[in-house]
Each structure stands twice: as C-alpha cells, then as structure tokens.
Design an enzyme around this catalytic site. Structure first.
Site, PDB file in Angstrom:
ATOM      1  N   LYS A  17       0.819  -1.217   0.000  1.00  0.00           N
ATOM      2  CA  LYS A  17       0.000   0.000   0.000  1.00  0.00           C
ATOM      3  C   LYS A  17       0.851   1.264   0.000  1.00  0.00           C
ATOM      4  O   LYS A  17       0.482   2.264  -0.616  1.00  0.00           O
ATOM      5  CB  LYS A  17      -1.008   0.004   1.149  1.00  0.00           C
ATOM      6  CG  LYS A  17      -0.401   0.029   2.538  1.00  0.00           C
ATOM      7  CD  LYS A  17      -1.494  -0.018   3.582  1.00  0.00           C
ATOM      8  CE  LYS A  17      -0.994  -0.070   5.003  1.00  0.00           C
ATOM      9  NZ  LYS A  17       0.352  -0.517   5.292  1.00  0.00           N
ATOM     10  N   ARG A  94      -5.966   2.452  11.826  1.00  0.00           N
ATOM     11  CA  ARG A  94      -5.565   1.058  11.964  1.00  0.00           C
ATOM     12  C   ARG A  94      -6.306   0.333  13.070  1.00  0.00           C
ATOM     13  O   ARG A  94      -6.018  -0.836  13.331  1.00  0.00           O
ATOM     14  CB  ARG A  94      -4.069   0.997  12.270  1.00  0.00           C
ATOM     15  CG  ARG A  94      -3.224   0.677  11.049  1.00  0.00           C
ATOM     16  CD  ARG A  94      -1.784   0.893  11.409  1.00  0.00           C
ATOM     17  NE  ARG A  94      -0.919   0.047  10.648  1.00  0.00           N
ATOM     18  CZ  ARG A  94       0.188   0.513  10.070  1.00  0.00           C
ATOM     19  NH1 ARG A  94       0.536   1.766  10.174  1.00  0.00           N
ATOM     20  NH2 ARG A  94       0.953  -0.315   9.413  1.00  0.00           N
ATOM     21  N   ARG A 133      12.471  -6.562   2.283  1.00  0.00           N
ATOM     22  CA  ARG A 133      12.305  -5.150   1.880  1.00  0.00           C
ATOM     23  C   ARG A 133      13.532  -4.328   2.275  1.00  0.00           C
ATOM     24  O   ARG A 133      14.102  -4.503   3.349  1.00  0.00           O
ATOM     25  CB  ARG A 133      11.063  -4.574   2.575  1.00  0.00           C
ATOM     26  CG  ARG A 133      10.846  -3.102   2.284  1.00  0.00           C
ATOM     27  CD  ARG A 133       9.445  -2.676   2.532  1.00  0.00           C
ATOM     28  NE  ARG A 133       9.075  -2.695   3.943  1.00  0.00           N
ATOM     29  CZ  ARG A 133       7.866  -2.358   4.379  1.00  0.00           C
ATOM     30  NH1 ARG A 133       6.928  -2.005   3.525  1.00  0.00           N
ATOM     31  NH2 ARG A 133       7.587  -2.390   5.664  1.00  0.00           N
ATOM     32  N   ARG A 168      14.450  -1.782   7.699  1.00  0.00           N
ATOM     33  CA  ARG A 168      13.776  -1.254   8.882  1.00  0.00           C
ATOM     34  C   ARG A 168      13.888  -2.252  10.036  1.00  0.00           C
ATOM     35  O   ARG A 168      13.802  -3.460   9.815  1.00  0.00           O
ATOM     36  CB  ARG A 168      12.290  -1.026   8.556  1.00  0.00           C
ATOM     37  CG  ARG A 168      12.029   0.310   7.922  1.00  0.00           C
ATOM     38  CD  ARG A 168      10.634   0.428   7.396  1.00  0.00           C
ATOM     39  NE  ARG A 168       9.578  -0.017   8.313  1.00  0.00           N
ATOM     40  CZ  ARG A 168       8.281   0.133   8.078  1.00  0.00           C
ATOM     41  NH1 ARG A 168       7.876   0.721   6.959  1.00  0.00           N
ATOM     42  NH2 ARG A 168       7.383  -0.310   8.925  1.00  0.00           N
ATOM     43  N   ARG A 179       3.741  -7.639  13.778  1.00  0.00           N
ATOM     44  CA  ARG A 179       2.945  -6.645  13.049  1.00  0.00           C
ATOM     45  C   ARG A 179       1.744  -7.302  12.372  1.00  0.00           C
ATOM     46  O   ARG A 179       0.647  -6.744  12.355  1.00  0.00           O
ATOM     47  CB  ARG A 179       3.818  -5.928  12.010  1.00  0.00           C
ATOM     48  CG  ARG A 179       4.756  -4.929  12.657  1.00  0.00           C
ATOM     49  CD  ARG A 179       5.907  -4.578  11.759  1.00  0.00           C
ATOM     50  NE  ARG A 179       5.518  -3.752  10.637  1.00  0.00           N
ATOM     51  CZ  ARG A 179       6.216  -3.667   9.506  1.00  0.00           C
ATOM     52  NH1 ARG A 179       7.302  -4.380   9.337  1.00  0.00           N
ATOM     53  NH2 ARG A 179       5.814  -2.876   8.557  1.00  0.00           N
TER      54      ARG A 179
HETATM   55  P1  AMP Z   1       4.145   1.278   8.728  1.00  0.00           P
HETATM   56  O1  AMP Z   1       5.322   2.045   8.192  1.00  0.00           O
HETATM   57  O2  AMP Z   1       2.840   1.804   8.212  1.00  0.00           O
HETATM   58  O3  AMP Z   1       4.287  -0.197   8.580  1.00  0.00           O
HETATM   59  O4  AMP Z   1       4.113   1.580  10.303  1.00  0.00           O
HETATM   60  C1  AMP Z   1       5.193   1.246  11.130  1.00  0.00           C
HETATM   61  C2  AMP Z   1       4.781   1.241  12.588  1.00  0.00           C
HETATM   62  O5  AMP Z   1       4.334   2.546  12.988  1.00  0.00           O
HETATM   63  C3  AMP Z   1       3.638   0.326  12.932  1.00  0.00           C
HETATM   64  O6  AMP Z   1       4.030  -1.033  13.103  1.00  0.00           O
HETATM   65  C4  AMP Z   1       3.145   0.949  14.251  1.00  0.00           C
HETATM   66  O7  AMP Z   1       4.031   0.656  15.318  1.00  0.00           O
HETATM   67  C5  AMP Z   1       3.279   2.427  13.944  1.00  0.00           C
HETATM   68  N1  AMP Z   1       2.042   2.955  13.329  1.00  0.00           N
HETATM   69  C6  AMP Z   1       1.914   3.491  12.087  1.00  0.00           C
HETATM   70  N2  AMP Z   1       0.646   3.872  11.868  1.00  0.00           N
HETATM   71  C7  AMP Z   1      -0.044   3.562  12.992  1.00  0.00           C
HETATM   72  C8  AMP Z   1      -1.407   3.688  13.388  1.00  0.00           C
HETATM   73  N3  AMP Z   1      -2.332   4.219  12.580  1.00  0.00           N
HETATM   74  N4  AMP Z   1      -1.758   3.250  14.633  1.00  0.00           N
HETATM   75  C9  AMP Z   1      -0.863   2.726  15.477  1.00  0.00           C
HETATM   76  N5  AMP Z   1       0.445   2.551  15.155  1.00  0.00           N
HETATM   77  C10 AMP Z   1       0.847   2.976  13.933  1.00  0.00           C
END
Ligand code: AMP
Length: 221
Positions: A17, A94, A133, A168, A179
């Site tokens: 996404k 989320r 990744r 990451r 996750r």
């Molecule tokens: P992402 O880059 O979208 O995979 O996000 C990385 C991490 O940021 C996630 O695993 C969460 O720890 C935190 N995070 C990002 N967006 C949210 C959200 N909407 N609610 C809670 N945690 C978030």
C-alpha cells in the site's frame, strides 16, 4: 464539494500500500500522509511523540491510538487551511477507535472520503516481502526495493539517488510476525467498517506493482 480526492490506503504490512499510495499521491498531486514514516521521523528526531512511540514501533506493536489520532488531527487541520485538494492517508486508521475518531474529524472539517483502497495479499507473501524489503536511506527519496522481486541495479544502492539502502528494524522476521498479528487482531476489522459504508475497493496486491497501480487508477478516475 469541489474536486477533492480523499483516499485511505488500507492493507496489511507488506501488501504494497505504501508504494501505491506514493505513486497515486504524485499522480493526483495531493499530500501523502503516512503515519509510519511520520512516527519513524519523530523517533529519529527524539521528539516527545517519538520517545513515546519507539518501544511499540520497534517491537512491531501498534502505538497507542491517541498518539496517532492527535498526529492526524494536527496534519488535517493544517492541510484544510491551505488550497485544499485532498489527501492520501496511508497506515491510518488502523483500529476501530481510530476510524471513529477520523469520522468525527472529517465531519468537523467538512471532508468526505472518496474511497478506501484495500490492497490484499496472503500472509506467506507478506512475511517474505517484509523480510526482504530494503529502503533508500535518503529521506527525500525513500524508494522501496525488494531483494526478491524488485532488486536495485547495484547491490545496496538506490537506483534513483545512489544513497545506501537499509532494512527497517521492524522488518526483521520476529517484528514482522508481531505486526501481522496486530493487523489480524486490530486492523482487519476495519475492512467491514468501510465495506458497510460502501467505500471499500478491493485490489489484488499479489500482482505486478504496475498492474496494481492501473487497477487503482481505474477505481479513482
Ligand atoms: P508502517 O510504516 O505503516 O508499517 O508503520 C510502522 C509502525 O508505525 C507500525 O508497526 C506501528 O508501530 C506504527 N504505526 C503506524 N501507523 C499507525 C497507526 N495508525 N496506529 C498505530 N500505530 C501505527
């Protein structure tokens, strides 16, 4: 409402996404609001938000709802103040409480969602994609590679800007599994939330990224 496009990109970690949200944001020339990147930036800059979020992010857990709700509220209010054309929300909401908070905020700001793009892929693909990744370390580039399906031309070097690539901390297998667990328990229920609002558009995220992109373009045009 005048020519606004307000899209949420929804899907499990690794579904693709982020890649698609970035492309659609530059096609439509509207801001890409990616909570994951905003939180990682806050961690790097050791802001109060970063300090409070660090443990959760690095262990693959969702950060507490109120932290992200406040972050998005601030972003959308500033955005609405300017020559407003819309947004791409990536990684928010989320959880159900986040989605409810967003509904209230959109009502308050007189913003109507255009659609929610649901990028779907099975878990075995997600785990493989996450652990392979790699990301460009140059923040203003941020290109995304994959050691299985989308290799850089030169090892560990970005094709676009030649910066080093990195993995990451939450893309290691252990954090990635956590996750996905968080996704299953807390985020997946949002699928029905938005399906009931008649906003959900399902997209097959296992296809070639260009095909996925074309499918999304069809939905939004
Ligand atoms: P992402 O880059 O979208 O995979 O996000 C990385 C991490 O940021 C996630 O695993 C969460 O720890 C935190 N995070 C990002 N967006 C949210 C959200 N909407 N609610 C809670 N945690 C978030």
């Amino acid at each position: 409402m005048p020519n606004e496009t307000n899209i949420i990109f929804f899907g499990a970690p690794g579904a693709g996404k982020g890649t698609q949200a970035k492309k659609i944001s530059s096609k439509l020339n509207i801001p890409h609001i990616d909570t994951g990147s905003l939180i990682r930036e806050a961690i790097q800059n050791t802001t109060e938000l970063g300090e409070r979020a660090k443990f959760f992010v690095e262990s693959g857990k969702l950060v507490p709802d109120q932290l992200v709700i406040d972050l998005i509220r601030e972003k959308l209010i500033v955005l609405k103040d300017r020559n407003y054309k819309g947004f791409i929300l990536d990684g928010f909401p989320r959880t159900i409480p986040q989605a409810n908070a967003l509904e209230h905020l959109l009502l308050e700001l007189n913003i109507k969602l255009t659609c929610v793009i649901n990028v779907q892929a099975p878990e075995e693909i997600l785990i493989k994609r996450l652990s392979s990744r790699r990301i460009c370390s140059n923040k203003s580039c941020g290109a995304i590679y994959n050691l299985i399906s989308s290799l850089p031309k030169e090892e560990n070097k970005c094709d676009v800007c030649s910066s080093k690539l990195y993995q990451r901390k939450d893309d290691t297998k252990e954090a990635a599994l956590e996750r996905l667990n968080e996704y299953r328990n807390k985020t997946a229920p949002l699928e029905n939330f938005y399906r009931d609002l008649n906003l959900l558009k399902d997209v097959n995220g296992t296809k070639d990224p260009d095909d996925v992109y074309n499918e999304i373009v069809k939905f939004i045009s």
